[in-house]
Write a protein that holds these residues in place. Structure first.
Motif, short mmCIF file in Angstrom:
data_model
loop_
_atom_site.label_atom_id
_atom_site.label_comp_id
_atom_site.label_asym_id
_atom_site.label_seq_id
_atom_site.Cartn_x
_atom_site.Cartn_y
_atom_site.Cartn_z
N SER A 96 -2.78 -2.17 -1.73
CA SER A 96 -2.71 -1.05 -2.67
C SER A 96 -2.96 0.24 -1.91
CB SER A 96 -3.74 -1.21 -3.79
OG SER A 96 -5.05 -0.88 -3.32
N ALA A 127 -5.74 11.05 4.26
CA ALA A 127 -5.83 11.80 3.00
C ALA A 127 -5.52 13.27 3.25
CB ALA A 127 -7.22 11.64 2.41
N ALA A 146 0.83 -1.21 0.00
CA ALA A 146 0.00 0.00 0.00
C ALA A 146 0.86 1.26 0.00
CB ALA A 146 -0.94 -0.02 1.21
N LEU A 158 -5.22 2.29 -2.30
CA LEU A 158 -6.65 2.48 -2.03
C LEU A 158 -7.02 1.96 -0.64
CD1 LEU A 158 -8.22 1.50 -5.46
CD2 LEU A 158 -7.79 3.78 -4.55
N GLN A 159 -6.27 0.99 -0.15
CA GLN A 159 -6.54 0.44 1.18
C GLN A 159 -6.00 1.32 2.29
OE1 GLN A 159 -4.62 -3.35 0.12
NE2 GLN A 159 -6.47 -4.34 0.86
N TYR A 191 -7.58 9.48 -6.59
CA TYR A 191 -6.39 8.86 -7.16
C TYR A 191 -6.45 8.87 -8.68
CZ TYR A 191 -4.36 7.09 -2.84
OH TYR A 191 -3.75 7.00 -1.61
N SER A 216 -5.70 4.87 2.05
CA SER A 216 -5.88 6.27 1.72
C SER A 216 -6.85 6.98 2.65
CB SER A 216 -6.38 6.41 0.28
OG SER A 216 -7.60 5.71 0.12
N THR A 217 -7.65 6.27 3.39
CA THR A 217 -8.61 6.91 4.27
C THR A 217 -8.47 6.38 5.68
OG1 THR A 217 -10.28 5.25 3.67
CG2 THR A 217 -10.29 7.31 2.44
N LEU A 274 -8.04 10.52 -1.08
CA LEU A 274 -9.27 9.76 -1.01
C LEU A 274 -9.36 8.89 -2.26
CD1 LEU A 274 -11.67 12.59 0.23
CD2 LEU A 274 -10.83 10.64 1.56
N PRO A 275 -10.03 7.73 -2.17
CA PRO A 275 -10.07 6.81 -3.32
C PRO A 275 -10.49 7.48 -4.62
CG PRO A 275 -10.96 5.74 -1.38
CD PRO A 275 -10.71 7.17 -0.98
N GLN A 276 -11.47 8.37 -4.57
CA GLN A 276 -11.96 8.99 -5.81
C GLN A 276 -10.98 10.01 -6.39
OE1 GLN A 276 -13.36 9.29 -2.83
NE2 GLN A 276 -13.94 11.40 -2.36
#
Length: 248
Positions: A87, A154, A63, A89-90, A165, A92-93, A161-163
């Motif tokens: 990754s 984040a 990650a 995404l895991q 990236y 990021s928040t 945040l996932p959105q």
């Protein structure tokens, strides 16, 4: 290694930058650790190529390695990436949006009553790092409450945040074998075994590890190995064919 947990990702109200672990990994030299900049500047002394650095991480390491290609999109230093079971995404928040975990640790270790955010930071800077880690280890081992979170948060600089990236065009090896998240098809399990054997061979001997396999040294007019196409674990295809685009 770089600081992890509260030492690398304190998530403190009194700090402007809380993803310090990512920055440590980037640094040329930070105490005992040697970061990506150091590797880039010195890899030539060990027979390496600064233009062919691969970042490789497992779980949390995957990650964080992934996070570098977003945090430093214009200069990742590494040119390829291997991620095992993780990754960005895991990571990021965070699960402590009110940043109470840092405050809790400061209070439990004897910090000032009704301390301000800056006082909490100043106090914990005076506490031995080993004592802090021991407290966190005991807290986790005994499954005490509250559940504490010290991981990437984040900030739209080093973690997102996932959105938010945006994928970077970089050679990447990752897996879909569901060893921990469900039953995987037999083909995926077999392919994972083949790739693990090859990775191990490479790690043991980067120059000659593939001598007994069909994975030949790269040549612009030669063949490359192809994994998992049309149910076949490994196969060969010419570089020119690959460069001309994916087959129909």
């Amino acid at each position: 290694m770089t600081g992890l947990n509260i030492l690398g990702f304190p998530n403190a109200k009194g700090l402007d930058q809380n993803n310090l672990g990512i920055l440590d990994q980037r640094m040329a030299y930070c105490g005992e650790c040697k970061g990506l900049e150091w590797i880039r500047d010195n890899i030539k002394h060990f027979g390496g190529d600064a233009n062919k650095i691969t970042a490789w991480g497992q779980a949390a390491g995957a990650a964080i390695a992934d996070a570098h290609q977003f945090a430093f999109a214009n200069d990742t230093i590494f040119s390829s990436l291997i991620m095992e079971s993780g990754s960005a995404l895991q990571a990021s928040t965070g699960t402590d949006p009110n940043r109470t975990s840092f405050s809790y640790v400061a209070k439990q270790l004897g910090g000032p009553v009704n301390a301000t955010a800056q006082q909490e930071v100043d106090f914990l800077r005076t506490v031995d790092a080993g004592l802090i880690e021991s407290f966190l280890q005991d807290h986790g081992d005994r499954s005490l409450t509250p559940v504490l979170y010290f991981g990437p948060t984040a900030d739209n600089k080093t973690a997102f945040l996932p959105q938010d990236y945006v994928a970077k065009e970089i050679p990447l090896i990752t897996g879909t074998y569901g060893d921990y998240r469900g039953v995987a098809p037999l083909e995926q399990e077999q392919l994972s075994g083949v790739m693990q054997d090859l990775w191990l061979a490479f790690a043991k001997d980067p120059h000659n590890g593939f001598a007994d396999s069909e994975w030949e040294p790269y040549s612009a007019d030669g063949d490359v190995i192809v994994f998992g196409r049309e149910g076949i674990l490994t196969g060969q295809e010419s570089v020119s064919q690959l460069d001309s685009g994916c087959p129909s």
